[in-house]
Design an enzyme around this catalytic site. Structure first.
Site, PDB file in Angstrom:
ATOM      1  N   ILE A   1      93.429 126.527  64.945  1.00  0.00           N
ATOM      2  CA  ILE A   1      94.151 126.359  65.920  1.00  0.00           C
ATOM      3  C   ILE A   1      94.859 124.812  65.665  1.00  0.00           C
ATOM      4  O   ILE A   1      94.308 123.894  65.042  1.00  0.00           O
ATOM      5  CB  ILE A   1      92.976 125.861  67.150  1.00  0.00           C
ATOM      6  CG1 ILE A   1      92.079 126.946  67.246  1.00  0.00           C
ATOM      7  CG2 ILE A   1      93.544 125.314  68.444  1.00  0.00           C
ATOM      8  CD1 ILE A   1      92.867 128.342  67.730  1.00  0.00           C
TER       9      ILE A   1
ATOM     10  N   GLY B   1      87.979 121.205  64.400  1.00  0.00           N
ATOM     11  CA  GLY B   1      89.274 120.416  65.111  1.00  0.00           C
ATOM     12  C   GLY B   1      88.684 119.826  66.430  1.00  0.00           C
ATOM     13  O   GLY B   1      87.716 120.579  67.114  1.00  0.00           O
TER      14      GLY B   1
ATOM     15  N   ASP C   1      90.463 117.281  62.009  1.00  0.00           N
ATOM     16  CA  ASP C   1      91.777 117.273  62.539  1.00  0.00           C
ATOM     17  C   ASP C   1      91.812 117.232  64.187  1.00  0.00           C
ATOM     18  O   ASP C   1      90.943 117.698  64.635  1.00  0.00           O
ATOM     19  CB  ASP C   1      92.564 118.602  61.866  1.00  0.00           C
ATOM     20  CG  ASP C   1      92.035 119.887  62.390  1.00  0.00           C
ATOM     21  OD1 ASP C   1      92.289 120.268  63.265  1.00  0.00           O
ATOM     22  OD2 ASP C   1      90.877 120.460  61.757  1.00  0.00           O
TER      23      ASP C   1
ATOM     24  N   GLU D   1      81.485 121.724  52.010  1.00  0.00           N
ATOM     25  CA  GLU D   1      80.665 121.450  53.171  1.00  0.00           C
ATOM     26  C   GLU D   1      79.433 121.702  52.665  1.00  0.00           C
ATOM     27  O   GLU D   1      78.244 121.264  53.507  1.00  0.00           O
ATOM     28  CB  GLU D   1      80.772 122.301  54.390  1.00  0.00           C
ATOM     29  CG  GLU D   1      82.329 122.326  54.958  1.00  0.00           C
ATOM     30  CD  GLU D   1      82.846 123.310  55.801  1.00  0.00           C
ATOM     31  OE1 GLU D   1      83.481 123.168  56.731  1.00  0.00           O
ATOM     32  OE2 GLU D   1      82.115 124.578  55.767  1.00  0.00           O
TER      33      GLU D   1
END
Length: 229
Positions: free
Chosen positions: A153, A77, A197, A11
């Protein structure tokens, strides 16, 4: 000076590759690489995954470098059908979905130290990030609450709980802690997440495939804010 924090090397590495006059230093066991990006003084750090790592890194950065803005970049996510893989979520506020004192009467997510559930981001930075996102070809963007917690998650029940309680558009593991530390120090902050995701049962399958693309999209946002802020 602009402070830039990412949880993982992927990142931050694109940003560091474009920096000039780089200098490395250490504080609190964390490596800080400073230099210039698009003519702006910046300092970058890889904090590690999770809220504790993020909080430690943020506090060390504030004390050592006193940045005028801390920018947290990375991947997350999606919690909305409006954002798919590689799209961009811009936070106008952050929360911690796993902070819960409801058994003693507080609403879920309320953090006594800041007397709030949601911590607002710096509005000037939010507007600049929105401008940048609109310039990315083929990328959709949405602004809203980004929720943090010390868990990846990956099922619909968790996803539904976070959206119902906090109205969040994306979930990740660091932004809420960074926001809390910045709020307590009086340091403006902003959070951007490229969607990697779907935060449901298919997350594990798509995460590794799309992580590099999503991280690069987030890096483009950082370059833009370094120039415009």
């Amino acid at each position: 000076m602009l402070g830039i924090i990412g949880a993982m090397e992927i990142e931050i590495k694109t940003i560091r590759s474009k920096m000039q006059n780089k200098k490395s230093d250490f504080a609190g066991g964390i490596e800080f690489v400073s230099g210039t990006l698009n003519g702006t003084e910046v300092v970058t750090a890889v904090c590690g995954i999770g809220k504790v790592c993020a909080a430690m890194c943020t506090q060390a950065m504030v004390l050592k470098y006193k940045p005028s803005l801390i920018m947290n970049t990375g991947v997350g996510g999606t919690l909305t059908n409006e954002l798919g893989v590689c799209d961009i979520a811009v936070a106008d506020s952050v929360c911690q979905h796993d902070f819960d004192l409801s058994p003693i009467g507080d609403p879920p997510g309320r953090i006594p130290a800041v007397e709030a559930v949601k911590i607002p981001c710096d509005q000037k930075a939010v507007k600049i990030l929105e401008e940048c996102a609109e310039r990315l070809d083929g990328i959709k963007t949405k602004t809203g609450t980004i929720a943090s917690g010390d868990q990846f998650i990956a099922d619909d029940a968790q996803r539904h709980r976070i959206t119902e309680l906090f109205g969040a558009i994306s979930c990740e593991m660091e932004g809420g802690a960074i926001g809390q530390v910045c709020r307590l120090n009086g340091t403006p902050f902003a959070i951007v997440r490229a969607i990697s995701d779907s935060a449901d049962g298919s997350a594990e399958m798509s995460y590794n495939e799309f992580l590099p693309i999503a991280a690069d999209n987030a890096a483009k946002m950082i370059e833009y804010i370094a120039e415009k802020y």
